[in-house]
Design a protein around this motif. Structure first.
Motif, short mmCIF file in Angstrom:
data_model
loop_
_atom_site.label_atom_id
_atom_site.label_comp_id
_atom_site.label_asym_id
_atom_site.label_seq_id
_atom_site.Cartn_x
_atom_site.Cartn_y
_atom_site.Cartn_z
N PRO A 135 -16.61 14.58 -7.19
CA PRO A 135 -15.34 14.97 -7.83
C PRO A 135 -15.13 16.47 -7.78
O PRO A 135 -16.06 17.25 -7.99
CB PRO A 135 -15.50 14.47 -9.27
N GLN A 136 -13.91 16.87 -7.48
CA GLN A 136 -13.57 18.28 -7.42
C GLN A 136 -13.20 18.78 -8.80
O GLN A 136 -12.60 18.07 -9.60
CB GLN A 136 -12.40 18.50 -6.45
N THR A 137 -13.57 20.01 -9.07
CA THR A 137 -13.21 20.64 -10.34
C THR A 137 -11.87 21.32 -10.19
O THR A 137 -11.52 21.82 -9.12
CB THR A 137 -14.26 21.67 -10.75
N ASP A 138 -11.11 21.34 -11.27
CA ASP A 138 -9.81 21.99 -11.25
C ASP A 138 -9.98 23.49 -11.10
O ASP A 138 -10.86 24.11 -11.71
CB ASP A 138 -9.03 21.70 -12.54
N ALA A 139 -9.14 24.07 -10.27
CA ALA A 139 -9.18 25.52 -10.09
C ALA A 139 -8.70 26.21 -11.36
O ALA A 139 -7.72 25.80 -11.97
CB ALA A 139 -8.31 25.93 -8.90
N ARG A 140 -9.43 27.27 -11.74
CA ARG A 140 -9.04 28.00 -12.94
C ARG A 140 -7.87 28.92 -12.67
O ARG A 140 -7.18 29.34 -13.59
CB ARG A 140 -10.23 28.80 -13.48
N ARG A 141 -7.65 29.24 -11.44
CA ARG A 141 -6.54 30.11 -11.09
C ARG A 141 -5.45 29.28 -10.44
O ARG A 141 -5.71 28.42 -9.61
CB ARG A 141 -6.99 31.22 -10.14
N ALA A 142 -4.25 29.55 -10.82
CA ALA A 142 -3.13 28.78 -10.28
C ALA A 142 -2.95 29.06 -8.80
O ALA A 142 -3.17 30.17 -8.33
CB ALA A 142 -1.84 29.15 -11.02
N VAL A 143 -2.56 28.05 -8.07
CA VAL A 143 -2.29 28.22 -6.65
C VAL A 143 -0.97 28.97 -6.50
O VAL A 143 -0.24 29.20 -7.46
CB VAL A 143 -2.21 26.85 -5.95
N ALA A 144 -0.70 29.37 -5.26
CA ALA A 144 0.55 30.08 -5.01
C ALA A 144 1.73 29.18 -5.39
O ALA A 144 1.87 28.07 -4.89
CB ALA A 144 0.63 30.47 -3.55
N MET A 145 2.56 29.69 -6.28
CA MET A 145 3.66 28.88 -6.79
C MET A 145 4.78 28.79 -5.76
O MET A 145 5.04 29.73 -5.02
CB MET A 145 4.20 29.49 -8.08
N GLN A 146 5.41 27.63 -5.74
CA GLN A 146 6.58 27.48 -4.91
C GLN A 146 7.74 28.24 -5.53
O GLN A 146 7.76 28.52 -6.73
CB GLN A 146 6.95 26.00 -4.75
N ARG A 147 8.70 28.57 -4.70
CA ARG A 147 9.85 29.28 -5.19
C ARG A 147 10.59 28.43 -6.22
O ARG A 147 10.86 27.25 -5.98
CB ARG A 147 10.78 29.60 -4.01
N PRO A 148 10.95 29.00 -7.39
CA PRO A 148 11.63 28.21 -8.41
C PRO A 148 12.97 27.68 -7.92
O PRO A 148 13.70 28.36 -7.20
CB PRO A 148 11.81 29.20 -9.57
N LEU A 149 13.27 26.45 -8.30
CA LEU A 149 14.58 25.89 -7.99
C LEU A 149 15.64 26.62 -8.81
O LEU A 149 15.41 27.02 -9.96
CB LEU A 149 14.62 24.39 -8.31
N ARG A 150 16.79 26.77 -8.24
CA ARG A 150 17.90 27.41 -8.93
C ARG A 150 18.92 26.36 -9.34
O ARG A 150 19.34 25.53 -8.53
CB ARG A 150 18.57 28.45 -8.02
N ALA A 151 19.32 26.41 -10.58
CA ALA A 151 20.38 25.52 -11.04
C ALA A 151 21.69 25.92 -10.37
O ALA A 151 21.94 27.11 -10.15
CB ALA A 151 20.52 25.60 -12.55
N PRO A 152 22.52 24.97 -9.99
CA PRO A 152 23.79 25.31 -9.34
C PRO A 152 24.64 26.20 -10.23
O PRO A 152 24.88 25.90 -11.41
CB PRO A 152 24.45 23.94 -9.12
N GLY A 153 25.08 27.31 -9.66
CA GLY A 153 25.98 28.20 -10.39
C GLY A 153 27.41 27.70 -10.33
O GLY A 153 27.69 26.60 -9.85
#
Length: 371
Positions: A42-60
């Motif tokens: 079993p793999q252990t969860d990484a303590r550091r967050a992976v590179a985040m995807q670009r946040p979605l933008r709500a339609p303006g």
């Protein structure tokens, strides 16, 4: 094959039929019991967050106006149906493909779960609608309401196992479940019609014309897509994206990561089932190909082609993919090879997807202008 048929009381089980799906049954059992493989750890969860995807933008405001204008133009498409009768047929296929792709995007993008078997819920919804209409004598309206519930049940069951895995293990488990669904639809002749499928799945009389059914599909798909988009910017959607970006941090602030992903998986499956039900009534028949692995891969291509980190990406990708597939299939005998070459060229030209690459280019242009 050697065992042949096994009888338990009055139940006869032809085990030789399992040759189509036995490896996927073994895969599903192994991944469920030992998610890391027979000899893995079993793999252990990484303590550091992976590179985040670009946040979605709500339609303006401009985007909402553009969406309203686009829906209006789509509604007016039936006015040219006399001159271009095939336009409504292609439009229905594009709209259904868009809902299919958007439901998959909820799982892949904000959910961070790579599904290789999303067509299983499309097939469950399509066959449920067909069976309700042909075997139970239910009107189309009732079948459209109940079919997504059948897909929801399937997504709840499969999702409970799938969300406990991650990465390639999750993807392969969804693939195994999808193949199991396909084999049942393909071989249960008495219920599903086997390889021949089911025929005579027609809309109610007042929706039987191409124009009326087109407006029904447009309304249903538009409402469903808007509901899914609204969900992504509600607290639940934000919790889902937090679970994707850093499961440990999300758990630390009180988010139940697996439950959140499970709910998203189930909701996406239900809306995918609605797309399948609309597809069945649009064609008048349904076959096991609707739940095949190839159809799942088509959905992946639609999402990636448009852009996974955008809202409109899956819609644009689905429309373009459906149009290219239809056009090339009619114009050339080697349409699959040609379609593959076109997809390859588009991916190389638009590495972030068509919508994502155009957005990035526009932002770079604005940055240079401000400088």
């Amino acid at each position: 094959i050697a065992i042949g048929q096994v009888s338990i009381g009055d139940v006869v089980m032809p085990l030789s039929r399992l040759t189509l799906v036995v490896e996927f049954i073994v895969m599903a059992i192994v991944l469920t019991v030992r998610p890391w493989g027979l000899f893995g750890k079993p793999q252990t969860d990484a303590r550091r967050a992976v590179a985040m995807q670009r946040p979605l933008r709500a339609p303006g405001r401009r985007a909402r106006i553009a969406i309203a204008v686009g829906l209006t133009l789509l509604a007016l498409l039936q006015l040219v149906s006399n001159a271009f009768p095939y336009a409504l047929v292609l439009g229905i296929e594009m709209l259904i493909a868009a809902l299919f792709a958007v439901s998959l995007h909820v799982v892949m993008g904000p959910g961070g779960m790579h599904s290789f078997g999303h067509a299983a819920y499309f097939g469950l919804g399509a066959y449920a609608a067909a069976l309700f209409a042909t075997r139970a004598g239910m009107p189309m309206e009732g079948a459209l309401l109940l079919a997504p519930l059948v897909a929801l049940i399937g997504a709840v069951v499969f999702g409970w196992f799938s969300v406990r895995l991650s990465g390639i293990y999750l993807a392969m488990l969804t693939l195994a479940f999808a193949q199991i669904v396909w084999s049942i639809l393909y071989q249960w002749d008495d219920l599903t019609g086997g390889s021949n499928g089911l025929v005579g799945v027609w809309p109610s009389p007042w929706w039987s014309s191409a124009g009326a059914y087109y407006l029904l599909v447009l309304s249903a798909c538009a409402i469903a897509v808007i509901v899914l988009w609204r969900m992504l910017f509600a607290p639940f959607g934000i919790a889902l994206r937090a679970s994707r970006d850093s499961a440990l941090r999300a758990e630390a602030i009180g988010i139940h990561v697996k439950r959140t992903q499970w709910i998203a998986f189930a909701i996406a499956g239900a809306f995918c089932g609605l797309a399948g039900a609309l597809f069945a009534f649009s064609k008048g028949s349904i076959s096991p190909e609707a739940a095949s692995i190839g159809h799942s891969i088509d959905g992946l291509v639609m999402v990636l082609l448009g852009g996974i980190d955008t809202l409109m990406g899956p819609v644009v990708g689905a429309a373009l993919f459906t149009w290219l597939q239809d056009t090339l299939a009619r114009d050339t005998a080697y349409w699959k090879a040609t379609l593959g070459a076109v997809m390859l060229a588009l991916v190389l030209l638009f590495p972030a997807g068509i919508v994502g690459s155009l957005r990035n280019g526009w932002e770079r242009f604005q940055t240079r202008g401000s400088r």
